[in-house]
Design a protein around this motif. Structure first.
Motif, PDB file in Angstrom:
ATOM      1  N   THR A 158      -1.653   3.369 -13.082  1.00  0.00           N
ATOM      2  CA  THR A 158      -1.639   2.913 -11.699  1.00  0.00           C
ATOM      3  C   THR A 158      -0.605   3.709 -10.906  1.00  0.00           C
ATOM      4  OG1 THR A 158      -0.018   1.193 -12.171  1.00  0.00           O
ATOM      5  CG2 THR A 158      -2.352   0.601 -12.385  1.00  0.00           C
ATOM      6  N   LEU A 159      -0.695   3.522  -9.579  1.00  0.00           N
ATOM      7  CA  LEU A 159       0.267   4.202  -8.707  1.00  0.00           C
ATOM      8  C   LEU A 159       1.661   3.643  -8.895  1.00  0.00           C
ATOM      9  CD1 LEU A 159      -1.798   4.456  -5.396  1.00  0.00           C
ATOM     10  CD2 LEU A 159      -1.408   6.237  -7.097  1.00  0.00           C
ATOM     11  N   LYS A 160       1.769   2.378  -9.183  1.00  0.00           N
ATOM     12  CA  LYS A 160       3.078   1.761  -9.383  1.00  0.00           C
ATOM     13  C   LYS A 160       3.767   2.332 -10.604  1.00  0.00           C
ATOM     14  CE  LYS A 160       5.354  -2.748  -9.378  1.00  0.00           C
ATOM     15  NZ  LYS A 160       5.149  -4.209  -9.332  1.00  0.00           N
ATOM     16  N   ALA A 174      -5.165   5.644   2.215  1.00  0.00           N
ATOM     17  CA  ALA A 174      -4.195   4.565   2.033  1.00  0.00           C
ATOM     18  C   ALA A 174      -4.782   3.541   1.084  1.00  0.00           C
ATOM     19  CB  ALA A 174      -3.856   3.916   3.372  1.00  0.00           C
ATOM     20  N   SER A 175      -4.110   3.259  -0.022  1.00  0.00           N
ATOM     21  CA  SER A 175      -4.624   2.360  -1.059  1.00  0.00           C
ATOM     22  C   SER A 175      -3.482   1.543  -1.627  1.00  0.00           C
ATOM     23  CB  SER A 175      -5.312   3.167  -2.160  1.00  0.00           C
ATOM     24  OG  SER A 175      -4.380   4.032  -2.780  1.00  0.00           O
ATOM     25  N   PRO A 176      -3.782   0.365  -2.203  1.00  0.00           N
ATOM     26  CA  PRO A 176      -2.725  -0.457  -2.848  1.00  0.00           C
ATOM     27  C   PRO A 176      -2.110   0.287  -4.028  1.00  0.00           C
ATOM     28  CG  PRO A 176      -4.699  -1.765  -2.420  1.00  0.00           C
ATOM     29  CD  PRO A 176      -5.074  -0.341  -2.155  1.00  0.00           C
ATOM     30  N   ILE A 177      -0.867  -0.066  -4.317  1.00  0.00           N
ATOM     31  CA  ILE A 177      -0.158   0.647  -5.381  1.00  0.00           C
ATOM     32  C   ILE A 177      -0.552   0.161  -6.768  1.00  0.00           C
ATOM     33  CG2 ILE A 177       1.796   1.097  -3.868  1.00  0.00           C
ATOM     34  CD1 ILE A 177       3.279  -1.176  -5.180  1.00  0.00           C
ATOM     35  N   ASN A 178      -1.340  -0.951  -6.848  1.00  0.00           N
ATOM     36  CA  ASN A 178      -1.749  -1.438  -8.174  1.00  0.00           C
ATOM     37  C   ASN A 178      -3.107  -0.905  -8.579  1.00  0.00           C
ATOM     38  OD1 ASN A 178      -3.243  -2.795  -6.328  1.00  0.00           O
ATOM     39  ND2 ASN A 178      -2.701  -4.880  -6.990  1.00  0.00           N
ATOM     40  N   LEU A 179      -3.688   0.042  -7.797  1.00  0.00           N
ATOM     41  CA  LEU A 179      -4.972   0.627  -8.179  1.00  0.00           C
ATOM     42  C   LEU A 179      -4.772   1.677  -9.267  1.00  0.00           C
ATOM     43  CD1 LEU A 179      -6.920   1.096  -4.836  1.00  0.00           C
ATOM     44  CD2 LEU A 179      -7.112  -0.734  -6.496  1.00  0.00           C
ATOM     45  N   THR A 180      -5.751   1.786 -10.148  1.00  0.00           N
ATOM     46  CA  THR A 180      -5.708   2.790 -11.206  1.00  0.00           C
ATOM     47  C   THR A 180      -6.294   4.091 -10.696  1.00  0.00           C
ATOM     48  OG1 THR A 180      -7.867   2.107 -12.034  1.00  0.00           O
ATOM     49  CG2 THR A 180      -5.924   0.990 -12.959  1.00  0.00           C
ATOM     50  N   VAL A 181      -6.131   5.139 -11.508  1.00  0.00           N
ATOM     51  CA  VAL A 181      -6.662   6.453 -11.151  1.00  0.00           C
ATOM     52  C   VAL A 181      -8.180   6.425 -11.104  1.00  0.00           C
ATOM     53  CG1 VAL A 181      -6.787   8.862 -11.860  1.00  0.00           C
ATOM     54  CG2 VAL A 181      -4.635   7.619 -12.069  1.00  0.00           C
ATOM     55  N   THR A 237       0.837  -1.199   0.000  1.00  0.00           N
ATOM     56  CA  THR A 237       0.000   0.000   0.000  1.00  0.00           C
ATOM     57  C   THR A 237       0.870   1.246   0.000  1.00  0.00           C
ATOM     58  OG1 THR A 237      -0.103   0.045   2.395  1.00  0.00           O
ATOM     59  CG2 THR A 237      -1.855  -1.164   1.252  1.00  0.00           C
ATOM     60  N   ALA A 238       0.234   2.364  -0.324  1.00  0.00           N
ATOM     61  CA  ALA A 238       0.901   3.668  -0.326  1.00  0.00           C
ATOM     62  C   ALA A 238      -0.103   4.704   0.180  1.00  0.00           C
ATOM     63  CB  ALA A 238       1.408   4.047  -1.705  1.00  0.00           C
TER      64      ALA A 238
END
Length: 783
Positions: free
Chosen positions: A179-181, A140-147, A123-124
């Motif tokens: 995604t955040l990643k 706080a959300s996982p880094i593989n989530l999209t905008v 998460t990030a």
């Protein structure tokens, strides 16, 4: 020999041999596997870094219990010979090797699955900055989530539709599929995204009241230090909990009304799950006591050797009973110890007191020495300055000092002549004394002419500078504003012309230019003075053209300078000069502050007259009084003038609107010092007037001749620190001071201003009592 042992082993030996071989194989496998990473890691980093990056493996309790033995075996395997033998033995057991390879492969698969799981669960912290309100919403959300998925979460938080949300990062718009990643966000990292509304007028972005957070940071970084002095940075997100803080005591501010609570735990208390069991009843809260004997199941025994039990006596101690100490002996020993401690403490305390006394003594001696040096230096400076004043007199005070010294010398010589000589010898000595006095007066007169010449030039320059100075006033902020008028500009031009015509060592052309400028200036007004100046200018210009030397033109130039100065002082030609003349030009002003001096036969302003305590009229002006003093009395008032200046400065520092100190003059102060206080300190009888000062007797009352005391400077400082005069001085001394105050009150009550102050003090009324009447207390018994 080894083959024979292996050929005929027993069953226990076979089992031990198999277990030893298996342990050896495990150790050898660990050594073989760790050999290659160490070799490859040496090219980049040290062996310790390579070992530290290896993944930790879970171990069972049995493995943990065997760790010391395994560590010992690893230390032994570090020998190259042992490693080779272990490798050779491993090749002799293929089944065991295949089992180890399978376990290694399973471990690698587990590691890959763990990494994938961690990547999914990483998460990030995403900070959404709502524009233009600049509010920040943290999620706080996982880094593989999209905008697009993040917009759904944000829309739920701020209660708006996802269609109006527009995201950007560092000023660049973001697509919905990124995604955040892909934005280079690391696990447990932080990123800030700007969010704007496509329709800001109708749908503004604004955080809900429950999401508003204080200005503190919502993400902190915690540094964990390991045993090997390495550290890891862990990002911790702060969750805002909106529960009400329990009151554990505190206080309330009396003025502001703000309540301050004592600190409480930041962790929420455990929520108690309600049950159906009734707890708060009388039966539950009442205690019933019962006495019931019980017997333990195990019986106790003494720790001594017996059949079936051996107790070692290796660590036993033999204790021998000593002498019995009574309470009285114990108390006496304790008292002696206390006395020793008190003696050492009192010795230390006394040593500190003596040390402080020595420091105070040294400081006092140093201060007295400095004060003595300071007084001696001030006295030397005063004597040197007085000698310089006598040798090169410049001011009126300097000439008063010379005349006073001359009179003192004359009286001393006259006394010697009257005592030692008689008859014709006395007359001859008196004639010689008169001749010497005449020569000294002539010498003083020559010095006076030189000083008058210098002072006259300075007076002229000062007059022209004052006339040419601009108008100046102080603003509200403390700064000064200056303004030039047409009259000040005219006065400035005249000042420059006057300075130019008095300059020396000018060439012929420069002198002619100055004369031409002067001629055009005075030509503006036609009168007798200007015509005379123009005639003199033409005469000098003609003589210059004929080549006459400058020494022959000094008289002519002085006449031009004197006539032009008269031109500058005339208010008709220089309007600014009107406010600087002693006698104003307005006849209405003449009747108010202008008085006639019969001795000088002149009308002068009131500032030119000295009013003493026994004066009934205006009397003589200052100039006539100075001339009379130089001719007959020859008194020096410089030390009284200094004493009066110090007195007024001291009264000004009190700030209680003191007035009487500004009414008396030098002669009044002279009478007060010489006739009332006998020109000496009332305490020490010190008679050096330069060291004496007049201070208040009662510091809470205004200074006056009947509320003062003559002391030295050191005595005045000590007197100013007194709060109760009757406790500091004796009754005889106080009675003596009151008698002197009575004498001063009788003499100075004739001054109009002082009489009003005196009547206000004694009677409490501004009106004067009539003849034969006494209103209030007797003025002679006041104070």
């Amino acid at each position: 020999m080894s083959e024979e042992v292996r050929a005929e082993p027993t069953e226990e030996q076979q089992e031990n041999t198999v277990s030893d071989i298996a342990a050896t194989e495990v150790v050898s496998s660990n050594v073989v596997e760790s050999t290659e990473p160490e070799t490859s890691a040496k090219a980049d980093t040290s062996g310790e870094d390579a070992t530290a990056t290896s993944q930790p493996q879970e171990s069972t309790p049995d493995e943990d219990s065997q760790k010391p033995e395994a560590a010992a075996e690893e230390v032994k395997v570090s020998d190259p010979s042992v490693t080779d033998e272990a490798t050779t033995e491993r090749s002799e057991f293929p089944d065991t090797a295949r089992a180890e390879e399978a376990a290694t492969a399973a471990t690698d698969v587990t590691k890959e699955e763990t990494e994938v799981t961690e990547a999914k669960d990483a998460t990030a912290t995403v900070k959404f900055q709502l524009l233009p309100s600049k509010q920040v919403v943290t999620i706080a959300s996982p880094i593989n989530l999209t905008v697009q998925q993040l917009s759904v979460q944000l829309a739920e938080e701020i209660k708006v539709s996802t269609d109006v949300l527009q995201f950007s990062h560092d000023g660049k718009p973001l697509s919905e599929t990124i995604t955040l990643k892909e934005l280079d966000v690391q696990p447990n990292g932080t990123i800030r995204l700007e969010v704007t509304s496509s329709n800001p007028e109708q749908v503004p972005l604004k955080s809900s009241p429950t999401r508003e957070q204080p200005g503190t940071s919502d993400v902190i970084t915690v540094r964990l230090i390991k045993e090997s002095n390495d550290y890891d940075d862990v990002v911790v997100e702060i969750e805002r909990y909106t529960r009400k803080k329990p009151f554990l005591g505190g206080f309330r501010h009396k003025f502001t009304g703000v309540e301050y609570h004592h600190a409480s735990a930041q962790t929420a208390s455990k929520i108690t799950i309600p049950t159906k069991v009734e707890k708060f009843t009388r039966d539950c809260q009442t205690v019933f006591e019962k006495n019931k004997p019980s017997q333990t199941t195990n019986t106790t025994s003494t720790q001594m050797t017996k059949i079936g039990c051996y107790v070692s006596t290796q660590h036993d101690k033999v204790i021998i009973a000593g002498r019995y100490t009574t309470y009285q002996e114990y108390f006496e020993r304790q008292l002696k110890a206390v006395i020793v401690l008190q003696s050492y403490f009192r010795r230390w305390q006394a040593r500190n007191v003596v040390y402080e006394l020595k420091l105070d003594r040294d400081r006092r001696l140093k201060w007295e020495q400095d004060e003595e040096i300071k007084k001696r230096r001030e006295k030397d400076t005063r004597i040197k300055k007085e000698f310089e004043r006598r040798m090169n007199p410049k001011t009126k005070e300097d000439f008063d000092l010379l005349y006073a010294a001359l009179e003192k010398w004359r009286l001393e010589e006259l006394g010697h002549i009257n005592e030692e000589l008689d008859g014709p010898e006395r007359k001859a000595a008196l004639c010689a004394l008169l001749e010497q006095e005449t020569q000294l007066i002539a010498s003083i007169g020559r010095h006076k002419l030189e000083a008058t010449k210098d002072s006259k030039e300075k007076t002229i320059v000062r007059f022209l500078d004052k006339a040419a100075s601009p108008k100046r006033w102080k603003a509200y902020d403390g700064r000064y504003t200056e303004m030039d008028t047409q009259f000040t500009i005219r006065a400035k031009e005249m000042r420059d012309i006057y300075n130019s015509i008095n300059m020396k060592y000018l060439t012929q052309d420069e002198r002619l230019d100055v004369l031409l400028t002067l001629k055009h200036t005075v030509k503006e007004h036609d009168c007798k003075l200007t015509r005379e100046i123009i005639e003199l200018i033409d005469r000098e210009a003609d003589l210059l053209m004929r080549g006459v030397s400058e020494t022959n033109l000094d008289g002519l130039r002085k006449r031009i300078s004197t006539l032009f100065l008269q031109y500058c002082k005339n208010p008709l030609f220089n309007p600014e000069a009107a406010r600087l003349l002693k006698v104003p030009q307005d006849p209405s002003t003449l009747r108010r502050d202008i008085y006639f001096c019969p001795s000088a036969n002149q009308y002068l302003p009131s500032t030119e007259f000295k009013i003493t305590a026994n004066s009934r009229a205006v009397g003589k002006c200052r100039k006539v009084q100075e001339l009379d003093n130089a001719a007959r009395t020859r008194q020096d008032f410089s030390h009284y003038r200094i004493m009066l200046r110090n007195l007024r400065r001291t009264e000004e520092s009190y700030g209680d609107n003191s007035k009487i100190a500004y009414l008396i003059q030098e002669k009044d102060l002279q009478y007060l010092v010489e006739n009332v206080w006998a020109a000496q300190s009332i305490l020490s009888a010190w008679d050096d007037l330069y060291d004496l000062v007049l201070v208040r007797w009662d510091k809470d009352e205004e200074w006056s001749p009947w509320n003062c005391i003559l002391l030295t400077k050191d005595e005045a400082m000590s007197h100013a620190r007194l709060d109760h005069l009757h406790e500091a001085y004796g009754q005889v001394f106080i009675h003596k001071i009151k008698n002197k105050h009575t004498l001063a009150r009788i003499y100075f009550s004739r001054i109009p201003g002082m009489s009003e102050q005196l009547r206000k003090k004694t009677t409490g009324s501004q009106r004067l009592p009539g003849p034969g009447k006494v209103v209030g207390t007797n003025p002679l018994n006041a104070f």
